[in-house]
Scaffold this motif. Structure first.
Motif, PDB file in Angstrom:
ATOM      1  N   GLY A   1       0.793  -1.228   0.000  1.00  0.00           N
ATOM      2  CA  GLY A   1       0.000   0.000   0.000  1.00  0.00           C
ATOM      3  C   GLY A   1       0.823   1.274   0.000  1.00  0.00           C
ATOM      4  N   ASP A   2       2.069   1.190   0.450  1.00  0.00           N
ATOM      5  CA  ASP A   2       2.924   2.385   0.499  1.00  0.00           C
ATOM      6  C   ASP A   2       3.806   2.540  -0.735  1.00  0.00           C
ATOM      7  N   LEU A   3       3.721   1.583  -1.658  1.00  0.00           N
ATOM      8  CA  LEU A   3       4.621   1.604  -2.805  1.00  0.00           C
ATOM      9  C   LEU A   3       4.354   2.809  -3.707  1.00  0.00           C
ATOM     10  N   LEU A   4       5.441   3.520  -4.026  1.00  0.00           N
ATOM     11  CA  LEU A   4       5.358   4.693  -4.887  1.00  0.00           C
ATOM     12  C   LEU A   4       5.978   4.436  -6.257  1.00  0.00           C
ATOM     13  N   ILE A   5       7.118   3.764  -6.253  1.00  0.00           N
ATOM     14  CA  ILE A   5       7.880   3.563  -7.497  1.00  0.00           C
ATOM     15  C   ILE A   5       8.484   2.165  -7.524  1.00  0.00           C
ATOM     16  N   ALA A   6       8.450   1.539  -8.698  1.00  0.00           N
ATOM     17  CA  ALA A   6       9.158   0.277  -8.932  1.00  0.00           C
ATOM     18  C   ALA A   6       9.980   0.442 -10.208  1.00  0.00           C
TER      19      ALA A   6
ATOM     20  N   GLU B   1       0.966  -1.694 -13.524  1.00  0.00           N
ATOM     21  CA  GLU B   1      -0.144  -2.641 -13.427  1.00  0.00           C
ATOM     22  C   GLU B   1      -0.176  -3.338 -12.068  1.00  0.00           C
ATOM     23  N   ALA B   2      -1.355  -3.457 -11.508  1.00  0.00           N
ATOM     24  CA  ALA B   2      -1.611  -4.162 -10.246  1.00  0.00           C
ATOM     25  C   ALA B   2      -1.134  -3.400  -9.016  1.00  0.00           C
ATOM     26  N   THR B   3      -0.776  -2.119  -9.192  1.00  0.00           N
ATOM     27  CA  THR B   3      -0.333  -1.309  -8.058  1.00  0.00           C
ATOM     28  C   THR B   3      -0.888   0.111  -8.176  1.00  0.00           C
ATOM     29  N   LYS B   4      -0.652   0.900  -7.139  1.00  0.00           N
ATOM     30  CA  LYS B   4      -0.968   2.325  -7.174  1.00  0.00           C
ATOM     31  C   LYS B   4       0.294   3.136  -7.474  1.00  0.00           C
ATOM     32  N   ALA B   5       1.374   2.435  -7.755  1.00  0.00           N
ATOM     33  CA  ALA B   5       2.678   3.066  -7.972  1.00  0.00           C
ATOM     34  C   ALA B   5       2.917   3.361  -9.454  1.00  0.00           C
ATOM     35  N   VAL B   6       4.048   4.014  -9.715  1.00  0.00           N
ATOM     36  CA  VAL B   6       4.498   4.210 -11.096  1.00  0.00           C
ATOM     37  C   VAL B   6       5.728   3.351 -11.324  1.00  0.00           C
TER      38      VAL B   6
END
Length: 298
Positions: free
Chosen positions: A219-224, A248-253
């Motif tokens: 939930g805290d992920l911002l960037i991958a 995809e599959a996250t709220k991150a970029v």
């Protein structure tokens, strides 16, 4: 008559990277000479052969490049090359083993730029998990991020023993502190991802490191971000040319390997150009690569 710009490329390996040879010649060196199987103890002699063969004012037209695939060994050779100078005889030195300094610099610079643009924050205090941290790119990425104030965790795909050694070396050599985590199981990887705001993968090409399922509780992920362009992607769902676009599959970029690679290419090329154009001898390591990557990253 203008003096030739000569680059002597030293590697402990059995061959010099064609990538680095091409880059140096394209950047403008007139001659590039590879020396293979070079041990740290041979660096001083080779460098002094280079510096004493030309008058002091020609030192700026002579360069030493340190290659290989071992960060610690390359840094030792880099230090040996610098200590081999006998003022006023000096030449320029640039270390980039396996392209790790410039690749790591590009990755961290792209992440920093995305943090600023998308989330109005910087690297300081960011929670970063690095997968593939025992490799040359992962090692350098950890050092750069930690020195910028990030809380870095090295995730070991085969347990904690190897990343523990990497963490100890980072602390002793760079006075930077990093944590370690066990990523040898699905549950371990999930925990590492869930605890992070930024996930960086620098594992072997063609190996999927993070699956979509492992993003479930992130939930805290911002960037991958991932540096490997060989399918399958190191991060499932991340496209090779993603440039801080929704993952995809996250709220991150996500930041893909081609976006990072474009900056890496410009950084290595740029540092070679700086060697050629310098008015006095210069030395470049991963910190200089990161400074230039920050200027280039968009």
């Amino acid at each position: 008559m203008a003096r030739k710009h000569i680059l002597h490329m030293l590697t402990p390996l059995g061959h010099m990277s064609p990538f680095d040879v091409n880059m140096a010649l394209d950047a403008g060196f007139d001659a590039v000479l590879p020396y293979v199987g070079v041990s740290p103890g041979e660096v001083t002699g080779l460098v002094q052969d280079a510096i004493f063969s030309r008058p002091p004012d020609a030192g700026v037209d002579t360069g030493i490049f340190i290659a290989g695939k071992d960060v610690s060994l390359a840094l030792d050779m880099f230090d040996a090359a610098r200590k081999a100078m006998v003022p006023p005889f000096k030449v320029s030195v640039f270390a980039d083993p396996a392209g790790s300094f410039t690749t790591a610099a590009a990755m961290v610079a792209k992440v920093e730029k995305a943090l600023q643009a998308k989330f109005d924050r910087g690297l300081n205090d960011s929670r970063i998990a690095i997968f593939g941290a025992t490799g040359v790119v992962g090692f350098c990425t950890a050092v750069i991020a930690a020195k910028e104030g990030a809380h870095v965790t090295l995730v070991g795909h085969d347990g904690v023993e190897r990343v523990k050694k990497v963490a100890a070396e980072i602390e002793s050599r760079f006075e930077a502190s990093v944590d370690i985590a066990d990523g040898s199981t699905e549950a371990g990887n999930k925990r590492a991802v869930a605890a992070s705001e930024i996930v960086l993968t620098a594992a072997k090409a063609g190996v999927q490191v993070i699956s979509k399922a492992q993003f479930e509780n992130a939930g805290d992920l911002l960037i991958a971000a991932d540096v490997n362009a060989v399918p399958p992607a190191g991060i499932e769902g991340l496209t090779v040319n993603a440039n801080a676009e929704p993952l995809e599959a996250t709220k991150a970029v996500g930041i893909g390997p081609l976006a990072i690679g474009n900056v890496k290419y410009k950084v290595e090329f740029g540092l070679f150009k700086k060697m050629i154009e310098a008015e006095k001898a210069v030395t470049f390591d991963f910190q200089d690569a990161f400074a230039l990557a920050r200027e280039i990253a968009k």
